[in-house]
Design a protein around this motif. Sequence first.
Motif, PDB file in Angstrom:
ATOM      1  N   ASN A  13      -5.659  23.506 -63.720  1.00  0.00           N
ATOM      2  CA  ASN A  13      -5.965  22.474 -62.728  1.00  0.00           C
ATOM      3  C   ASN A  13      -4.809  22.150 -61.788  1.00  0.00           C
ATOM      4  O   ASN A  13      -5.037  21.665 -60.683  1.00  0.00           O
ATOM      5  CB  ASN A  13      -6.405  21.191 -63.425  1.00  0.00           C
ATOM      6  CG  ASN A  13      -7.727  21.364 -64.108  1.00  0.00           C
ATOM      7  OD1 ASN A  13      -8.634  22.009 -63.608  1.00  0.00           O
ATOM      8  ND2 ASN A  13      -7.854  20.799 -65.293  1.00  0.00           N
ATOM      9  N   HIS A  18      -7.115  29.374 -56.859  1.00  0.00           N
ATOM     10  CA  HIS A  18      -8.527  29.747 -56.926  1.00  0.00           C
ATOM     11  C   HIS A  18      -8.955  30.262 -55.565  1.00  0.00           C
ATOM     12  O   HIS A  18      -8.741  29.600 -54.550  1.00  0.00           O
ATOM     13  CB  HIS A  18      -9.386  28.528 -57.305  1.00  0.00           C
ATOM     14  CG  HIS A  18      -9.079  27.989 -58.664  1.00  0.00           C
ATOM     15  ND1 HIS A  18      -9.867  28.238 -59.746  1.00  0.00           N
ATOM     16  CD2 HIS A  18      -8.055  27.224 -59.111  1.00  0.00           C
ATOM     17  CE1 HIS A  18      -9.366  27.641 -60.815  1.00  0.00           C
ATOM     18  NE2 HIS A  18      -8.265  27.028 -60.457  1.00  0.00           N
ATOM     19  N   LEU A  21     -11.118  28.076 -53.380  1.00  0.00           N
ATOM     20  CA  LEU A  21     -10.472  26.860 -52.864  1.00  0.00           C
ATOM     21  C   LEU A  21      -9.358  27.196 -51.882  1.00  0.00           C
ATOM     22  O   LEU A  21      -8.471  26.387 -51.645  1.00  0.00           O
ATOM     23  CB  LEU A  21      -9.910  26.039 -54.035  1.00  0.00           C
ATOM     24  CG  LEU A  21     -10.919  25.569 -55.069  1.00  0.00           C
ATOM     25  CD1 LEU A  21     -10.221  24.841 -56.199  1.00  0.00           C
ATOM     26  CD2 LEU A  21     -11.975  24.685 -54.437  1.00  0.00           C
ATOM     27  N   PRO A  26      -7.346  23.226 -58.232  1.00  0.00           N
ATOM     28  CA  PRO A  26      -8.327  22.144 -58.126  1.00  0.00           C
ATOM     29  C   PRO A  26      -7.708  20.780 -57.827  1.00  0.00           C
ATOM     30  O   PRO A  26      -8.295  19.980 -57.093  1.00  0.00           O
ATOM     31  CB  PRO A  26      -9.011  22.151 -59.484  1.00  0.00           C
ATOM     32  CG  PRO A  26      -8.904  23.556 -59.944  1.00  0.00           C
ATOM     33  CD  PRO A  26      -7.552  24.018 -59.444  1.00  0.00           C
ATOM     34  N   VAL A  29      -6.862  20.285 -53.786  1.00  0.00           N
ATOM     35  CA  VAL A  29      -7.905  20.625 -52.820  1.00  0.00           C
ATOM     36  C   VAL A  29      -7.683  19.934 -51.486  1.00  0.00           C
ATOM     37  O   VAL A  29      -7.931  20.507 -50.443  1.00  0.00           O
ATOM     38  CB  VAL A  29      -9.306  20.291 -53.385  1.00  0.00           C
ATOM     39  CG1 VAL A  29     -10.370  20.416 -52.328  1.00  0.00           C
ATOM     40  CG2 VAL A  29      -9.618  21.206 -54.544  1.00  0.00           C
TER      41      VAL A  29
END
Length: 60
Positions: A13, A18, A21, A26, A29
């Motif tokens: 996280n 990613h 993204l 995450p 973001v």
Amino acid sequence: MRLVVEEYAGHHNEHRPHRSLGQRCPDGVGAPEPPAIDGPSRILRRDRLGGLIHEYVQVA
């Protein structure tokens, strides 16, 4: 086991990029996409879980 799961969740996280993204994690973001570095740069590696997970950071 809890330590391993918490460490992996933090990696997933807070650091792991990613594709969906825009190469952000995450938790990042809302941050802009990481800039591309054209010239020479260094890469630093941080080991987590005793070296089972490696995190890499590009340093200009």
